[in-house]
Design a protein around this motif. Structure first.
Motif, PDB file in Angstrom:
ATOM      1  N   GLU A  32      34.660  39.376  36.264  1.00 29.91           N
ATOM      2  CA  GLU A  32      35.772  40.178  36.754  1.00 29.91           C
ATOM      3  C   GLU A  32      35.281  41.620  36.943  1.00 29.91           C
ATOM      4  N   PRO A  33      35.677  42.271  38.029  1.00 34.02           N
ATOM      5  CA  PRO A  33      35.244  43.664  38.238  1.00 34.02           C
ATOM      6  C   PRO A  33      35.634  44.544  37.053  1.00 34.02           C
ATOM      7  N   LYS A  34      34.649  45.272  36.538  1.00 37.77           N
ATOM      8  CA  LYS A  34      34.887  46.104  35.374  1.00 37.77           C
ATOM      9  C   LYS A  34      34.121  47.410  35.540  1.00 37.77           C
ATOM     10  N   THR A  35      34.775  48.511  35.227  1.00 36.80           N
ATOM     11  CA  THR A  35      34.120  49.817  35.325  1.00 36.80           C
ATOM     12  C   THR A  35      34.088  50.475  33.961  1.00 36.80           C
ATOM     13  N   THR A  69      40.006  54.528  43.278  1.00 35.00           N
ATOM     14  CA  THR A  69      40.182  53.108  43.593  1.00 35.00           C
ATOM     15  C   THR A  69      38.924  52.583  44.273  1.00 35.00           C
ATOM     16  N   THR A 104      39.700  47.120  41.886  1.00 33.23           N
ATOM     17  CA  THR A 104      39.880  47.819  40.616  1.00 33.23           C
ATOM     18  C   THR A 104      40.267  49.259  40.884  1.00 33.23           C
ATOM     19  N   CYS A 105      40.864  49.887  39.900  1.00 35.80           N
ATOM     20  CA  CYS A 105      41.231  51.298  40.004  1.00 35.80           C
ATOM     21  C   CYS A 105      41.419  51.848  38.599  1.00 35.80           C
ATOM     22  N   ASP A 106      41.515  53.148  38.516  1.00 31.04           N
ATOM     23  CA  ASP A 106      41.809  53.809  37.247  1.00 31.04           C
ATOM     24  C   ASP A 106      42.863  54.875  37.537  1.00 31.04           C
ATOM     25  N   LEU A 153      29.954  50.123  37.832  1.00 29.68           N
ATOM     26  CA  LEU A 153      30.783  49.007  38.280  1.00 29.68           C
ATOM     27  C   LEU A 153      30.048  47.699  37.993  1.00 29.68           C
ATOM     28  N   GLN A 178      41.583  45.850  47.549  1.00 33.33           N
ATOM     29  CA  GLN A 178      41.419  46.543  46.268  1.00 33.33           C
ATOM     30  C   GLN A 178      41.000  45.563  45.174  1.00 33.33           C
TER      31      GLN A 178
END
Length: 832
Positions: A712-715, A653, A669-671, A707, A667
């Motif tokens: 929008e936050p994107k990984t 996260t 983003t997370c996977d 990252l 928070q």
């Protein structure tokens, strides 16, 4: 590349160490490894090699005499029920390799004795048997085979002795019978008797049983009384009954002059247990007698070891006891009565004190140097102590020795400027290592023991160059500030430029039965006649742990164990509460203003991340929620904008700092399926590389992520590195390899002890940078890897880069890479 520093503590077993009188090497058991150390090394390099092979704790180490300076044979035995034979390399006598494994015993090996005259060694095991072995060997270069570096080593079992009455052998000793070619073997252990066996051909036969001790016997040692032919043999036996007994082996029908010990009124009731009964036996047509010679009184607790000086003109015996002292015994030249001529170690006034106040919990083994002018001993803390004989009077003065953890090392943290390294582990201590600079010599040593605790310590990080925070199984975190005493020593001995002007605390101690280090002042000179038990005025005796004298800290060398365990503590300034279970991880922000922590958890309610600001040490609420199981690692990005967390729930996260409050994170983003199994470690790349982070897990993969926060936050997973076992630790170096070709070094450690170092380019091309040879790797799981902040310039363009590694095998290792980046460009991959 070199592994130029290894810190490890010794095993607490009387037979787990031996000093070779041919190569000057001292070998000792260190968990399941064997550590090699030269106490006579003028460069103070400490442990230079750990031999890996045993799968469980090593109980016994013994050198087999070869008569050669450049070739040594080492025997070892452990709880894994095996005896292992190691042979040195003639080109580099300090390097050993395993040549043979013997698995005939059915239980742990407790003791080994060697008899070079007939190439025999004898092993004693917890299976209540003693086995006699014939060792046939040829040193390298004396064979007809093409491989001149190999060693021909054959072992033959000659005899198995089933001990009757049954007991577990803990000590063995063997010697030549004077005037004959026979050998005499003494066996003792978990009974109060000593069994004597005498060889007849290739077989040992029971000859006598020596009684008198009233406790288990932990050590046996033979010596010839003088160099004259036919001289009597003395046997020393050390017991848990607090006494050493001497026995005399004499040739002839007539008995030696009887000892007067049995009739000495000063012995009181002990006189009843003293007997001059002669035990007679015959071998090769000659008659011999074994009689009690002397009783050595003086120790106040169990005696673990007894050993004779190898070079003394008259017999000198060194004993090590649980009463925190070593004693040197020799016969009075006029009366012949055995007396204690020197006593080394702790003063009796501190007996019963805790480890934090100076007690070592006893000495487990004492060893003589090859020339008999140095003695060393190992205690409960796993640290070695060393004394040198000075002058004609034989005064003994302490010298610099080695120390280390005695249980698994859990975490590491460098100071912010890289001047020292902190480690913490399951032996409930935090240790500080730094480089001692003296007479153009550089060597790493333990310079402080900031925290001596009552719970296993799990994690550590530094908030500044003078402050650290640690977490333990006690469910809270503690904050420690560097005292002036330690800062001043690091300045004098290590050239650390931290000034003591900004430090308000002078020194620290820890009360008996306490867990918190209390700040104390450094006082003037020690009084000439300090109170020990109070006086007529009713004043109380001074607690030696509550006072730190200025003269005690006036030295510029690496600290001795007395200093480390009593005077090098750091005062505790804060406690952080909030977690409900054992602390699992802690991380400080780059600017030191914030600390993030987590604890072991099996539910979402406890798998929270708590933040504390370091100015007033107040918790920033609410806690961060993202995981359902234990959070395994936390890391702040290089600009503190993001926090990366990884967990056993296979999830990573990322939290972002609020634009309104520098202490609030949320928070973004997370996977939840970042790895197929639990994620064990994570870390951020340096600022020049952008918002790049890495995760590693039990699925044997290391994944490098990018990252993107443009919208929008994107990984995105940019690269994957495959390992051969679960990856337990990972870290990016925080400096680029080259400004011309932007790339960064990534180090990782695995569950099987492998260390990998890779180069990652800005285009996410990954290639191996260094291959470390198996002999330099830990033998158990790696718990942490930490690059030293910055790079050191030495001798022009030579760049030294350091990597610290903590392992379950109780070791802290420091690897030094010299010009590793330019080496990569030239040779593509360096193998060391």
């Amino acid at each position: 590349m070199a592994c130029n520093f290894i810190s490890v503590g010794g095993n607490r077993h009387p037979a787990a160490a031996d000093w070779d009188h041919e190569s000057d090497l001292l070998a000792f058991g260190a968990d399941n490894n064997i550590a090699l150390w030269n106490p006579l090394d003028p460069l103070f390099r400490g442990v230079h090699r750990l031999l890996s092979g045993h799968t469980e704790v090593v109980n016994v180490v013994k050198f087999f005499p070869t008569g050669k300076k450049n070739f040594s044979i080492l025997l070892s035995g452990g709880i894994d029920k095996t005896i292992r034979i190691w042979c040195s390399d003639t080109q580099s006598p300090a390097n050993f390799r395993e040549e043979k494994v013997i698995s005939d015993h059915s239980s742990a090996i407790n003791t080994i004795a060697v008899y070079s005259e007939r190439s025999l060694f004898i092993s004693g095991s917890a299976d209540a048997t003693v086995k006699v072995w014939q060792l046939n060997h040829l040193s390298p270069g004396h064979q007809s085979s093409a491989d001149q570096s190999s060693v021909e080593c054959n072992v033959e079992l000659l005899q198995t002795i089933d001990i009757q009455p049954r007991f577990l052998p803990l000590a063995l000793a063997i010697s030549k019978v004077p005037g004959s070619s026979s050998a005499i073997l003494a066996v003792a252990g978990t009974r109060s008797l000593i069994q004597i066996y005498v060889s007849a051909g290739d077989v040992f036969k029971f000859s006598a049983s020596l009684t008198g001790h009233e406790g288990w016997i932990r050590s046996l040692s033979f010596v010839q009384e003088s160099t004259d032919i036919g001289t009597d043999i003395l046997l020393a036996s050390a017991s848990q009954d607090k006494f050493v007994r001497l026995w005399r082996l004499h040739q002839g029908e007539e008995l030696p002059i009887a000892s007067s010990a049995a009739g000495d009124p000063a012995l009181g009731a002990l006189g009843k247990s003293l007997s001059n009964k002669a035990h007679r036996f015959e071998t090769q047509g000659l008659r011999y007698s074994l009689t009690f010679e002397a009783l050595l009184l003086g120790h106040e607790d169990w005696i673990y070891s007894a050993g004779w000086c190898p070079q003394a003109e008259k017999p000198q015996l060194l004993t090590a006891s649980a009463d925190n002292s070593l004693a040197i015994w020799e016969p009075d030249p006029h009366s012949g009565i055995w007396i204690c001529t020197s006593r080394l170690g702790e003063i009796s006034a501190q007996k019963g004190a805790t480890t934090a106040t100076g007690s070592t919990g006893g000495f487990w083994a004492g060893l003589w140097s090859p020339k008999g002018d140095i003695v060393v001993s190992i205690g409960r803390t796993g640290s070695w102590r060393l004394w040198k004989s000075i002058g004609e009077q034989g005064d003994w003065r302490p010298g610099v020795s080695i120390s280390g953890h005695i249980k698994r090392v859990q975490d590491l943290a460098w100071s912010r400027d890289g001047s020292f390294l902190l480690s913490t582990g399951s032996d409930q201590t935090t240790r500080l290592f730094a480089e001692w600079i003296h007479d153009d010599i550089r060597s790493w040593h333990e310079f402080s023991r900031p925290q001596i605790h009552g719970y296993d310590l799990n994690c550590i990080d530094t908030t500044s160059s003078t402050q650290f925070i640690s977490g333990a199984d006690e469910k809270l975190l503690r904050v420690f500030d560097e005292p002036k005493a330690v800062a001043s020593l690091l300045g004098r001995a290590c050239g650390v430029e931290n000034s003591t002007n900004g430090l308000s605390l002078e020194a620290a101690n820890i009360p008996v039965l306490g867990l918190s280090n209390k700040a104390v002042e450094i006082v003037g000179e020690r009084p000439l006649d300090p109170l020990i038990n109070g006086d007529a005025d009713g004043r109380q005796a001074e607690d030696p742990a509550s006072v730190v004298y200025k003269s005690t800290l006036d030295f510029d060398h690496a600290p001795l164990e007395d200093h480390l365990s009593r005077h090098m503590l750091w005062p505790e300034t804060e406690k952080l509460y909030g977690h409900g279970y054992e602390i699992s991880t802690v991380a400080a922000s780059q600017n030191g203003d914030l600390v993030a922590t987590a604890c072991k958890a099996s539910s979402e309610d406890h798998a929270v991340i708590r933040l504390y600001e370091t100015k007033d040490w107040r918790e920033v609420k609410p806690a961060l929620r993202a995981h359902s199981l234990t959070v395994t690692s936390l890391a702040f990005s290089s600009d503190d904008r993001f926090i990366l967390s990884t967990g056993r729930d296979r999830k990573w996260t990322i939290f972002e700092r609020s634009s309104d409050n520098a202490f609030e994170y949320g928070q973004i983003t997370c996977d939840p399926k970042g790895h197929s199994r639990m994620i064990l470690a994570g870390n951020w790349a340096p600022a020049e590389f952008g918002y790049i982070f890495v995760t590693a897990g039990r699925d044997k993969f290391i994944k490098i992520w990018s990252l993107d926060i443009s919208e929008e936050p994107k990984t995105t997973c940019k690269a994957t590195i495959s390992a051969t076992s679960p990856v337990t630790a990972v870290q990016f170096h925080q400096s680029l390899l080259s400004q011309d070709d932007p790339a960064v070094a990534l180090a990782y450690g695995t569950e099987e002890g492998k260390i990998g170092i890779h180069k990652v380019t800005e285009n996410f091309e990954v290639s191996e940078l260094v291959q470390i040879s198996p002999g330099l790797l830990p033998s158990k799981a790696i718990n942490q890897v930490r690059w030293r902040p910055g790079q050191q310039e030495q001798e022009g363009h030579t760049v030294h880069t350091h990597l610290a590694v903590a392992s379950d095998d109780c070791s802290v290792r420091l690897y030094t890479f010299i010009n590793i980046w330019s080496t990569f460009n030239q040779n593509r991959c360096q193998r060391v």
